[in-house]
Enzyme design. Structure first.
Site, PDB file in Angstrom:
ATOM      1  N   CYS A 142       0.795  -1.279   0.019  1.00 40.53           N
ATOM      2  CA  CYS A 142       0.120   0.097  -0.011  1.00 40.53           C
ATOM      3  C   CYS A 142       0.792   1.269   0.092  1.00 40.53           C
ATOM      4  CB  CYS A 142      -0.992  -0.089   1.284  1.00 40.53           C
ATOM      5  SG  CYS A 142      -2.316   1.036   0.996  1.00 40.53           S
ATOM      6  N   HIS A 235      -4.564  -4.987  -1.057  1.00 43.95           N
ATOM      7  CA  HIS A 235      -4.499  -5.780   0.096  1.00 43.95           C
ATOM      8  C   HIS A 235      -5.014  -7.294   0.529  1.00 43.95           C
ATOM      9  CE1 HIS A 235      -3.491  -2.118   2.623  1.00 43.95           C
ATOM     10  NE2 HIS A 235      -4.383  -1.553   1.836  1.00 43.95           N
ATOM     11  N   GLU A 237      -3.763  -9.318   2.125  1.00 42.07           N
ATOM     12  CA  GLU A 237      -3.533  -9.905   3.475  1.00 42.07           C
ATOM     13  C   GLU A 237      -4.918  -9.570   4.244  1.00 42.07           C
ATOM     14  OE1 GLU A 237      -2.622  -5.454   3.964  1.00 42.07           O
ATOM     15  OE2 GLU A 237      -2.461  -7.152   2.536  1.00 42.07           O
TER      16      GLU A 237
END
Length: 306
Positions: A142, A235, A237
């Site tokens: 990010c 993202h 994750e």
């Protein structure tokens, strides 16, 4: 093989309940094997949630991984207890003489600031430079991915007219890349950011390869061979409820928040979203760890010396 993390780290209990193999420090020292050393510079406010998300992914590979949690030397976290930081995190000044097979830098809630206005920008630049001599493979997420590409190439970020939030379809542009092994042609990926990097700027820099991209939110994953790094703007994750937590938090701010795209069933925030990206998150981090394992020196002291 399991992930080796500190015995009392809160993530241990969560990961064990999910079936992720966790090796206690006291057990790991009995094994005559060199684990992969991965450092995590965690810039997110909720450090416990972020460290759990990333430990889950790097701990699901067949390799033994030793995770070192790293913090900025002078920056004090306002959202995580001092006891947790003191118990589990090491300042970068303390680890800078060490070498790592892998190093992950997370995003941070500062993306709408100019880089020079970020209080720890100078230290982050030193860490990015240090990674070129003390780290075999880097993974920036990010804002950290945007920051790394600005630091190394001068690629500017642009503020979006509104926050890009939701689960957006992405295209696999490089199925032959070792980092995209096993990926579908189309990938659903959570996006949560106020800024973007543009395709033409990335390609103009030279030597960078866009591995995944969305027609709506633009470049997603960039391979940077020159700096032995992956840069992920989004993202994979994230937990199932992370976008929901962000939406409900942002809804309390003046002006409210727009519903995340393609996330809540029927756009109803009362309904539980489905996690349609989990398998690709495991694939990406598994591929990154495997590529690291295949190429890192057996003698960790040789990292960065070639």
């Amino acid at each position: 093989m399991p992930i080796k993390i500190p015995d009392d780290l809160p993530a241990s209990r969560v990961l064990e309940e999910e079936g992720v193999m966790v090796m206690r420090e006291t057990d790991a020292v009995r094994q005559d094997i060199r684990p992969l050393r991965i450092g995590l510079l965690n810039l997110m406010p909720n450090k416990i949630k972020t460290e759990t998300q990333l430990a889950r992914l790097i701990g699901s590979t067949p390799l033994q991984v030793e995770l070192t949690l790293v913090r900025l030397t002078d920056h004090v976290s306002r959202h995580t207890s001092a006891d947790h930081m003191a118990a589990f995190y090491r300042p970068w000044d303390e680890v800078r003489a060490e070498r790592f097979d892998g190093f992950i830098i997370t995003g941070a809630p500062v993306e709408r600031l100019a880089y020079a206005e970020v209080t720890y920008w100078d230290e982050l630049c030193r860490i990015l430079d240090w990674s070129q001599t003390h780290v075999h493979r880097s993974f920036n997420i990010c804002w950290a991915a945007q920051a790394a590409l600005f630091h190394h190439y001068g690629i500017e970020k642009y503020e979006l007219p509104e926050k890009a939030s939701g689960v957006f379809p992405h295209q696999n542009l490089a199925p032959n890349s070792p980092f995209m092994k096993g990926f579908s042609d189309d990938i659903a990926i959570p996006v949560s950011r106020w800024t973007e990097l543009r395709r033409e700027d990335i390609l103009r820099a030279g030597g960078l390869e866009i591995l995944a991209e969305s027609e709506v939110t633009g470049p997603c994953l960039v391979h940077d061979p020159r700096h032995h790094a992956l840069h992920m703007f989004n993202h994979l994750e994230y937990d199932t409820k992370t976008l929901a937590d962000e939406y409900f938090r942002d809804s309390q701010a003046p002006g409210g928040a727009k519903l995340p795209f393609n996330y809540f069933p029927g756009d109803d925030p009362a309904r539980k979203p489905a996690n349609v990206w989990r398998s690709h998150g495991h694939l990406l981090f598994g591929n990154w760890v495997n590529e690291m394992y295949q190429t890192t020196p057996y003698d960790i002291d040789e990292i960065g010396r070639a």
